[in-house]
Design an enzyme around this catalytic site. Structure first.
Site, PDB file in Angstrom:
ATOM      1  N   LYS A 117      95.250  -8.044  61.180  1.00  0.00           N
ATOM      2  CA  LYS A 117      95.928  -7.840  59.899  1.00  0.00           C
ATOM      3  C   LYS A 117      97.365  -8.301  60.054  1.00  0.00           C
ATOM      4  CE  LYS A 117      94.895  -6.109  55.811  1.00  0.00           C
ATOM      5  NZ  LYS A 117      93.588  -6.092  55.150  1.00  0.00           N
TER       6      LYS A 117
HETATM    7  P1  NAD Z   1      96.154  -6.453  44.316  1.00  0.00           P
HETATM    8  O1  NAD Z   1      97.561  -6.592  44.754  1.00  0.00           O
HETATM    9  O2  NAD Z   1      95.463  -7.584  43.629  1.00  0.00           O
HETATM   10  O3  NAD Z   1      95.988  -5.173  43.351  1.00  0.00           O
HETATM   11  C1  NAD Z   1      96.453  -3.887  43.661  1.00  0.00           C
HETATM   12  C2  NAD Z   1      96.354  -3.025  42.416  1.00  0.00           C
HETATM   13  O4  NAD Z   1      96.787  -1.687  42.741  1.00  0.00           O
HETATM   14  C3  NAD Z   1      97.261  -3.484  41.261  1.00  0.00           C
HETATM   15  O5  NAD Z   1      96.607  -3.237  40.038  1.00  0.00           O
HETATM   16  C4  NAD Z   1      98.472  -2.561  41.388  1.00  0.00           C
HETATM   17  O6  NAD Z   1      99.163  -2.421  40.183  1.00  0.00           O
HETATM   18  C5  NAD Z   1      97.786  -1.285  41.812  1.00  0.00           C
HETATM   19  N1  NAD Z   1      98.703  -0.343  42.474  1.00  0.00           N
HETATM   20  C6  NAD Z   1      99.673  -0.611  43.376  1.00  0.00           C
HETATM   21  N2  NAD Z   1     100.307   0.523  43.705  1.00  0.00           N
HETATM   22  C7  NAD Z   1      99.712   1.514  43.041  1.00  0.00           C
HETATM   23  C8  NAD Z   1      99.936   2.904  42.946  1.00  0.00           C
HETATM   24  N3  NAD Z   1     100.911   3.491  43.648  1.00  0.00           N
HETATM   25  N4  NAD Z   1      99.112   3.611  42.134  1.00  0.00           N
HETATM   26  C9  NAD Z   1      98.145   3.008  41.426  1.00  0.00           C
HETATM   27  N5  NAD Z   1      97.903   1.699  41.447  1.00  0.00           N
HETATM   28  C10 NAD Z   1      98.676   0.972  42.237  1.00  0.00           C
HETATM   29  O7  NAD Z   1      95.353  -5.994  45.646  1.00  0.00           O
HETATM   30  P2  NAD Z   1      93.795  -6.114  45.922  1.00  0.00           P
HETATM   31  O8  NAD Z   1      93.551  -7.367  46.669  1.00  0.00           O
HETATM   32  O9  NAD Z   1      93.031  -5.788  44.682  1.00  0.00           O
HETATM   33  O10 NAD Z   1      93.606  -4.925  46.981  1.00  0.00           O
HETATM   34  C11 NAD Z   1      93.383  -3.574  46.584  1.00  0.00           C
HETATM   35  C12 NAD Z   1      92.850  -2.794  47.772  1.00  0.00           C
HETATM   36  O11 NAD Z   1      91.651  -3.394  48.239  1.00  0.00           O
HETATM   37  C13 NAD Z   1      93.780  -2.750  48.989  1.00  0.00           C
HETATM   38  O12 NAD Z   1      93.666  -1.497  49.616  1.00  0.00           O
HETATM   39  C14 NAD Z   1      93.237  -3.832  49.893  1.00  0.00           C
HETATM   40  O13 NAD Z   1      93.551  -3.627  51.257  1.00  0.00           O
HETATM   41  C15 NAD Z   1      91.760  -3.684  49.629  1.00  0.00           C
HETATM   42  N6  NAD Z   1      90.976  -4.893  49.938  1.00  0.00           N
HETATM   43  C16 NAD Z   1      91.224  -6.089  49.312  1.00  0.00           C
HETATM   44  C17 NAD Z   1      90.425  -7.187  49.621  1.00  0.00           C
HETATM   45  C18 NAD Z   1      90.597  -8.507  48.912  1.00  0.00           C
HETATM   46  O14 NAD Z   1      89.761  -9.392  49.131  1.00  0.00           O
HETATM   47  N7  NAD Z   1      91.580  -8.691  48.073  1.00  0.00           N
HETATM   48  C19 NAD Z   1      89.414  -7.075  50.571  1.00  0.00           C
HETATM   49  C20 NAD Z   1      89.193  -5.840  51.180  1.00  0.00           C
HETATM   50  C21 NAD Z   1      89.975  -4.754  50.841  1.00  0.00           C
END
Ligand code: NAD
Length: 427
Positions: A117
């Site tokens: 990571k």
């Molecule tokens: P992103 O940045 O596209 O979206 C994050 C979302 O969370 C946004 O809507 C943001 O406004 C919201 N957010 C941020 N802080 C917040 C808070 N304090 N309270 C409520 N909402 C809040 O990120 P993503 O890629 O969708 O990732 C989201 C989660 O999924 C993370 O934990 C990430 O590690 C995990 N993840 C993502 C992927 C991927 O392929 N993108 C893969 C595996 C896991």
């Protein structure tokens, strides 16, 4: 020397609360597997961790220095794989915990990758496009010795997207002297990205939820869903479940949340956000706070934002049948125990959100072969891998009478242990 200083001296720098949470989860699996202490020692610390300071010329000509990290937790099964996070709370401990979870996730899915990571402590929304590009390029240059298609392959995570991956790919290629698309996954399609990658994590979350619904003999049609976070993962999870006839009661982003007892119209909401950049003010829903949203009564709760959202403070009031952890580490250890006693069905993060890294693997394979697959093939293969992993975890959870998280970790740790024993210890 004060007690605080002594304690601090005895702990490595990455031992923050979130790392200790990841470690405690591993130790539960290791205890249950009666893992040899010599092997146990090799999992509890990251294999390598790099910290870089990234100087950037800001648009007003001043210079800012940002902290960046890249951590490889384990590389027994292949090159390490894991996202890059741009967020103000990024620390070495958080990145190390996320790298450990990537190790378990890749092993669980049967992918030939270890776990890694990376991250930069910054607020990407407060930077201009030019500043963000300079930050991404300099960060890539600072970690260039540490990454590579055969060594360690980054991907998007919170605060990063396919544009950032394109800049990383270009920077790495410029430094090496020729185009190397396999350096990152989650790239735009026109430079070697895979069809279906953007929505893959959400799709994987949905496949897991559908398996859980079937196992619990519930109905998909009208199933009540609540989702925290409406970014890449939250939005695609909401959209696909909506298309399948589920009733998405509530969603939220960092600013606000929306609730509609009859279900939100997800395509209309998406259009609204595209126009206004946020969901606040969407007419067909009432505003709800993130804290209240988590406690709504529903069939499936999907935390899809940050870690440590379900804690001993609110776990008692969580009121869902299925908890699908789309985010990494959304549930603390204490909360885990409370939820288990309440009898709700957990789909742990290493399983629920593994669709993203699975299609990243497809992207890496397609890039190495220079042979690209159709979207329908990608989605079918993703479906097969995710549902097989789900069924393997469920089978072990039922036979060992443990929860799905412990079962998933036991499968992963056992798999990597066997590989470590086969490879032996160098020198
Ligand atoms: P992103 O940045 O596209 O979206 C994050 C979302 O969370 C946004 O809507 C943001 O406004 C919201 N957010 C941020 N802080 C917040 C808070 N304090 N309270 C409520 N909402 C809040 O990120 P993503 O890629 O969708 O990732 C989201 C989660 O999924 C993370 O934990 C990430 O590690 C995990 N993840 C993502 C992927 C991927 O392929 N993108 C893969 C595996 C896991």
């Amino acid at each position: 020397m004060s007690i605080h200083h002594k304690e601090h001296r005895n702990k490595p720098e990455y031992h923050t609360p979130i790392y200790e949470m990841a470690l405690a989860q591993f130790e539960q699996a290791a205890d249950r597997l009666d893992l040899d202490p010599n092997l146990r020692k090799r999992f509890i610390a990251p294999k390598r961790a790099i910290m870089v300071n990234i100087p950037i010329r800001m648009d007003d000509s001043s210079v800012e220095v940002f902290h960046g990290y890249r951590v490889h937790h384990d590389t027994t099964l292949g090159p390490s794989k894991g996202g890059i996070r741009f967020h103000p709370d990024v620390t070495l401990g958080e990145v190390s915990a996320l790298a450990m979870w990537m190790t378990w996730k890749c092993a669980l899915m049967g992918l030939p990758f270890g776990g890694a990571k990376g991250g930069v402590r910054c607020d990407p929304h407060a930077l201009t496009r030019n500043e963000l590009q300079r930050l991404t390029r300099r960060y890539t240059a600072e970690i260039v010795q540490f990454i590579g298609p055969e060594m360690d392959v980054p991907a998007p995570d919170i605060g990063t997207n396919e544009q950032i991956m394109a800049w990383m790919m270009d920077t790495y290629s410029q430094l090496k002297g020729y185009s190397i698309p396999g350096i990152v996954t989650g790239k735009p399609i026109n430079i070697g990205g895979s069809l279906g990658r953007t929505e893959a994590t959400g799709r994987g979350v949905v496949y897991c939820i559908l398996e859980a619904i079937q196992h619990l003999k519930m109905q998909v049609e009208g199933c009540k869903i609540v989702i925290q976070g409406f970014g890449n993962v939250g939005y695609h999870t909401a959209r696909i479940l909506y298309e399948k006839g589920c009733c998405v009661l509530a969603v939220s982003d960092i600013k606000s949340g929306l609730y509609n007892a009859n279900g939100l119209n997800i395509p209309m909401l998406k259009q609204y956000i595209e126009k206004h950049t946020h969901m606040k003010g969407f007419p067909e829903g009432d505003e709800i706070s993130n804290a209240d949203l988590l406690e709504l009564s529903c069939d499936v709760l999907v935390p899809a934002a940050l870690s440590e959202q379900i804690t001993c403070e609110n776990a008692e009031r969580i009121s869902c049948k299925i908890l699908a952890e789309a985010a990494n580490g959304p549930t603390t250890l204490e909360a885990d125990k409370i939820l288990q006693d309440k009898g709700l069905f957990l789909i742990p993060d290493v399983l629920a959100n593994a669709g993203g890294v699975t299609v990243s693997y497809f992207e890496w394979v397609q890039g190495l072969q220079n042979f690209f697959w159709k979207e329908v093939e990608i989605n079918e293969r993703l479906h097969d891998i995710v549902t097989l992993a789900f069924q393997n975890v469920l089978r072990l959870a039922l036979s060992e009478k443990v929860d799905m998280r412990l079962a998933a970790l036991m499968l992963s740790v056992r798999k990597i242990t066997e590989a470590k024993l086969a490879r032996g210890l160098f020198p």
